[in-house]
Design a protein around this motif. Sequence first.
Motif, PDB file in Angstrom:
ATOM      1  N   GLU A   1      46.133  10.037 -23.531  1.00  0.00           N
ATOM      2  CA  GLU A   1      45.164   8.894 -23.860  1.00  0.00           C
ATOM      3  C   GLU A   1      44.199   9.461 -24.650  1.00  0.00           C
ATOM      4  OE1 GLU A   1      42.294   5.449 -22.114  1.00  0.00           O
ATOM      5  OE2 GLU A   1      43.582   6.661 -20.903  1.00  0.00           O
ATOM      6  N   ALA A   2      43.649  10.635 -24.180  1.00  0.00           N
ATOM      7  CA  ALA A   2      42.255  11.348 -24.936  1.00  0.00           C
ATOM      8  C   ALA A   2      42.820  11.844 -26.309  1.00  0.00           C
ATOM      9  CB  ALA A   2      41.969  12.494 -24.143  1.00  0.00           C
ATOM     10  N   ILE A   3      44.052  12.336 -26.502  1.00  0.00           N
ATOM     11  CA  ILE A   3      44.628  12.546 -27.747  1.00  0.00           C
ATOM     12  C   ILE A   3      44.907  11.416 -28.706  1.00  0.00           C
ATOM     13  CG2 ILE A   3      46.462  13.828 -29.038  1.00  0.00           C
ATOM     14  CD1 ILE A   3      46.658  15.692 -26.544  1.00  0.00           C
ATOM     15  N   ALA A   4      45.445  10.616 -28.195  1.00  0.00           N
ATOM     16  CA  ALA A   4      45.827   9.099 -28.870  1.00  0.00           C
ATOM     17  C   ALA A   4      44.275   8.465 -29.372  1.00  0.00           C
ATOM     18  CB  ALA A   4      46.738   8.346 -28.013  1.00  0.00           C
ATOM     19  N   ASN A   5      43.466   8.412 -28.679  1.00  0.00           N
ATOM     20  CA  ASN A   5      41.959   8.025 -28.929  1.00  0.00           C
ATOM     21  C   ASN A   5      41.273   8.878 -29.819  1.00  0.00           C
ATOM     22  OD1 ASN A   5      41.632   5.116 -27.741  1.00  0.00           O
ATOM     23  ND2 ASN A   5      42.002   6.455 -25.860  1.00  0.00           N
ATOM     24  N   GLU A   6      41.441  10.053 -29.772  1.00  0.00           N
ATOM     25  CA  GLU A   6      41.122  11.078 -30.784  1.00  0.00           C
ATOM     26  C   GLU A   6      41.484  10.913 -31.965  1.00  0.00           C
ATOM     27  OE1 GLU A   6      39.982  15.631 -31.565  1.00  0.00           O
ATOM     28  OE2 GLU A   6      41.312  15.145 -29.770  1.00  0.00           O
ATOM     29  N   ARG A   7      42.826  10.973 -32.294  1.00  0.00           N
ATOM     30  CA  ARG A   7      43.319  10.540 -33.565  1.00  0.00           C
ATOM     31  C   ARG A   7      43.126   9.148 -33.893  1.00  0.00           C
ATOM     32  NH1 ARG A   7      47.954  13.283 -35.137  1.00  0.00           N
ATOM     33  NH2 ARG A   7      48.638  11.231 -36.000  1.00  0.00           N
ATOM     34  N   LEU A   8      42.758   8.125 -33.083  1.00  0.00           N
ATOM     35  CA  LEU A   8      42.533   6.844 -33.821  1.00  0.00           C
ATOM     36  C   LEU A   8      40.907   6.747 -34.216  1.00  0.00           C
ATOM     37  CD1 LEU A   8      43.526   4.183 -34.131  1.00  0.00           C
ATOM     38  CD2 LEU A   8      42.905   3.718 -31.684  1.00  0.00           C
ATOM     39  N   ALA A   9      40.339   7.568 -33.554  1.00  0.00           N
ATOM     40  CA  ALA A   9      38.809   7.537 -34.209  1.00  0.00           C
ATOM     41  C   ALA A   9      38.785   8.178 -35.442  1.00  0.00           C
ATOM     42  CB  ALA A   9      38.064   8.402 -33.137  1.00  0.00           C
ATOM     43  N   LEU A  10      39.644   9.544 -35.667  1.00  0.00           N
ATOM     44  CA  LEU A  10      39.706  10.157 -36.902  1.00  0.00           C
ATOM     45  C   LEU A  10      40.131   9.172 -37.959  1.00  0.00           C
ATOM     46  CD1 LEU A  10      40.743  13.838 -35.559  1.00  0.00           C
ATOM     47  CD2 LEU A  10      38.410  12.820 -36.591  1.00  0.00           C
ATOM     48  N   LYS A  11      41.389   8.646 -37.723  1.00  0.00           N
ATOM     49  CA  LYS A  11      41.852   7.565 -38.539  1.00  0.00           C
ATOM     50  C   LYS A  11      42.158   6.282 -38.061  1.00  0.00           C
ATOM     51  CE  LYS A  11      44.303  11.299 -41.280  1.00  0.00           C
ATOM     52  NZ  LYS A  11      45.370  11.798 -41.724  1.00  0.00           N
ATOM     53  N   PRO A  12      41.265   5.343 -38.016  1.00  0.00           N
ATOM     54  CA  PRO A  12      41.184   4.148 -37.330  1.00  0.00           C
ATOM     55  C   PRO A  12      42.366   2.999 -38.104  1.00  0.00           C
ATOM     56  CG  PRO A  12      39.165   4.294 -38.324  1.00  0.00           C
ATOM     57  CD  PRO A  12      39.823   5.819 -38.594  1.00  0.00           C
ATOM     58  N   HIS A  13      42.614   3.153 -39.223  1.00  0.00           N
ATOM     59  CA  HIS A  13      43.383   2.208 -39.826  1.00  0.00           C
ATOM     60  C   HIS A  13      44.898   2.772 -39.841  1.00  0.00           C
ATOM     61  CE1 HIS A  13      40.018   0.122 -40.704  1.00  0.00           C
ATOM     62  NE2 HIS A  13      39.411   1.092 -41.384  1.00  0.00           N
ATOM     63  N   SER A  14      45.275   3.871 -39.267  1.00  0.00           N
ATOM     64  CA  SER A  14      46.702   4.591 -39.526  1.00  0.00           C
ATOM     65  C   SER A  14      47.670   3.641 -38.467  1.00  0.00           C
ATOM     66  CB  SER A  14      46.529   5.890 -38.760  1.00  0.00           C
ATOM     67  OG  SER A  14      47.982   6.686 -38.684  1.00  0.00           O
ATOM     68  N   PHE A  15      48.544   3.212 -39.058  1.00  0.00           N
ATOM     69  CA  PHE A  15      49.615   2.531 -38.425  1.00  0.00           C
ATOM     70  C   PHE A  15      50.166   3.509 -37.436  1.00  0.00           C
ATOM     71  CE2 PHE A  15      53.906   1.497 -37.836  1.00  0.00           C
ATOM     72  CZ  PHE A  15      53.974   0.214 -37.372  1.00  0.00           C
ATOM     73  N   VAL A  16      50.607   4.369 -37.816  1.00  0.00           N
ATOM     74  CA  VAL A  16      51.099   5.521 -36.670  1.00  0.00           C
ATOM     75  C   VAL A  16      50.344   5.708 -35.624  1.00  0.00           C
ATOM     76  CG1 VAL A  16      51.952   7.959 -36.486  1.00  0.00           C
ATOM     77  CG2 VAL A  16      52.289   6.669 -38.585  1.00  0.00           C
ATOM     78  N   ASN A  17      48.901   6.000 -35.771  1.00  0.00           N
ATOM     79  CA  ASN A  17      48.242   6.097 -34.737  1.00  0.00           C
ATOM     80  C   ASN A  17      48.113   5.066 -33.578  1.00  0.00           C
ATOM     81  OD1 ASN A  17      47.403   8.633 -35.342  1.00  0.00           O
ATOM     82  ND2 ASN A  17      45.381   8.096 -36.419  1.00  0.00           N
ATOM     83  N   ARG A  18      48.064   3.720 -34.342  1.00  0.00           N
ATOM     84  CA  ARG A  18      47.995   2.552 -33.610  1.00  0.00           C
ATOM     85  C   ARG A  18      49.046   2.126 -32.753  1.00  0.00           C
ATOM     86  NH1 ARG A  18      43.544  -0.358 -33.704  1.00  0.00           N
ATOM     87  NH2 ARG A  18      41.951  -0.165 -35.402  1.00  0.00           N
TER      88      ARG A  18
END
Length: 113
Positions: free
Chosen positions: A79-96
Motif C-alpha cells: 500500500e505504501a509503495i502504491a500510494n507513493e507511486r500514485l503521489a508521483l504520477k497521480p494521473h497514471s492509469f497503471v498506478n490507479r
Amino acid sequence: MRSFRWIMLTVAVIIFDAAASDASAWGKAVAIPLVEGFAALWRGEYQAAANRLHGARYIANAFGGSHAQRDIIDWTLAEAIANERLALKPHSFVNRSFLSRAGAVALAGLRDA
C-alpha cells in the motif's frame, strides 16, 4: 496520534529497561521499525513507510504470530509503495489500476476471513 506515542514509549521502556535482554534486542531490530513504518503510512509518509517496512519484512518471523499477522507487513508495504507511486504520477492509469486491484483483493480477503 496518542496511541503511536504510547506504543513507542512502551517499546522504549522495554529496550532501555533491559538493555542486554532478548526483549531489548528484539525491540531494536523488529518492533521499532514496524511501529515507525505503520505510523509513517498513517501520516501519509509513504516513502518513509516503505523504507521502514521493507527492512522489517525480512525479520518478521522473529516476532512470531500467524502468517496472516505477518502478511499485514507485506500488504502495508504494498500500500505504501502504491500510494507513493500514485503521489508521483497521480494521473497514471497503471498506478490507479494497481491500487484499485490491490484494494479489491484485500477486501475479498477480509470477506473470506
